[in-house]
Design an enzyme around this catalytic site. Sequence first.
Site, short mmCIF file in Angstrom:
data_model
loop_
_atom_site.label_atom_id
_atom_site.label_comp_id
_atom_site.label_asym_id
_atom_site.label_seq_id
_atom_site.Cartn_x
_atom_site.Cartn_y
_atom_site.Cartn_z
N ASP A 1 45.12 29.73 35.57
CA ASP A 1 45.06 28.29 35.79
C ASP A 1 44.10 27.66 34.77
OD1 ASP A 1 45.51 25.93 37.24
OD2 ASP A 1 43.81 26.31 38.60
N HIS B 1 48.99 19.38 40.02
CA HIS B 1 47.60 19.83 40.14
C HIS B 1 46.88 18.91 41.13
CE1 HIS B 1 46.94 22.87 36.94
NE2 HIS B 1 48.16 22.46 36.63
P1 13P Z 1 42.82 21.09 44.51
O1 13P Z 1 41.38 20.90 44.16
O2 13P Z 1 43.45 19.83 45.01
O3 13P Z 1 43.05 22.23 45.45
O4 13P Z 1 43.60 21.42 43.14
C1 13P Z 1 43.65 22.73 42.64
C2 13P Z 1 44.21 22.79 41.27
O5 13P Z 1 44.83 21.87 40.75
C3 13P Z 1 44.02 24.05 40.55
O6 13P Z 1 44.55 23.98 39.26
O1 G3H Z 2 41.37 23.56 38.76
C1 G3H Z 2 40.36 23.97 39.30
C2 G3H Z 2 40.47 25.04 40.31
O2 G3H Z 2 40.25 24.48 41.58
C3 G3H Z 2 39.52 26.17 40.00
O3 G3H Z 2 38.21 25.75 39.95
O4 G3H Z 2 36.89 26.43 37.93
O5 G3H Z 2 35.83 26.22 40.21
O6 G3H Z 2 37.35 28.12 39.68
P1 G3H Z 2 37.00 26.68 39.40
ZN ZN Z 3 44.43 22.07 38.35
NA NA Z 4 47.88 26.01 36.53
#
Ligand code: 13P
Ligand code: G3H
Ligand code: ZN
Ligand code: NA
Length: 311
Positions: free
Chosen positions: A88, A214
């Site tokens: 991600d 997202h």
């Molecule tokens: P949320 O913070 O809404 O769960 O979004 C997660 C996300 O987009 C991770 O890429």
């Molecule tokens: O997009 C963000 C996700 O919620 C992951 O967040 O960088 O704190 O692991 P993080």
């Molecule tokens: Zn995201």
């Molecule tokens: Na992603």
Amino acid sequence: PYVNTKDILEKANKEYYAVAAFNINNLEFLQAIVEGGIEKKSPLIIETSEGAMKYAGMGDPLRGASLFVKMVREFADSLDIPIALHLDHGKNFKYIISAIKAGYSSVMIDASDKPLEENLKATKDIVRIAHAAGVSVEAELGKLAGIEDNVASAESVLVNPDEAKYFVEETQVDFLAPAIGTSHGAFKFKGEAKLDFDRLKKVKELTKMPLVLHGASSVVQEMVEIAENYGADFGGSKGVPSDILKETVRLGINKVNTDTDLRMAFIAGLREFLQNNPKEFDPRKYMETAKSYVKKVVSDRLELLGSANKA
Ligand code: 13P
Ligand code: G3H
Ligand code: ZN
Ligand code: NA
């Protein structure tokens, strides 16, 4: 089985449903997600951020990525439901390459904060490398930000549908995350929740490809209440309401990124258990309620998005 994320999302695109992509940092969240997926007979996308790779590998992202691949594959290989592992918000070349090397099913190249030409170039480079390794690619266009925060500059913040068409043709990405007004975290909207449905509809018409939302957590009220009953303060938190989420799926969203809702469910369960069991110190016990709440949120989401019984 362990599958390419592209296979999960192309089926979802053809059959008009969405698959949740759940963020993990450790074993316990993975277990809860897998339990939910088995119960609902749903395909699953597990995703990790760069921060998760660094955390799990104690500072070494390749080690972290390898640990995640091993954990996810161990479950996936022995289960009937399709499971994919996705990077991600890949922003650093080193992390993206580490995820590909370690055996992730797909990676996101997030250069959405850069000017279009730079985003194009970075995305093309990663697509070339990833596709050669049989790994599919997600890219993002626009910036994640609440619509009402940016009324004057919506055009510069949200995805431009014509640009999206050009971008996916040029880069050959496998799925696209168009910014339509969501944001990460537990505080998404100051007033009424609002997304740009028209823009989403246009992007789908012009690209016809699997699309990603997202910042899609709903901030489940039941979990907020439990957490707050046991000492948390989540005042002002607000997510994407279920009916709005359903509408985005109807308009073409196929991957729904979810992190915040799982974190809040876990902390609700953990707080509840610790408060009620002051003598307990076995981690396998004190994480039980937390995991069961994560599983509940996972199951509800799979049902809502229409991926239940699609494994
Ligand atoms: P949320 O913070 O809404 O769960 O979004 C997660 C996300 O987009 C991770 O890429
Ligand atoms: O997009 C963000 C996700 O919620 C992951 O967040 O960088 O704190 O692991 P993080
Ligand atoms: Zn995201
Ligand atoms: Na992603």
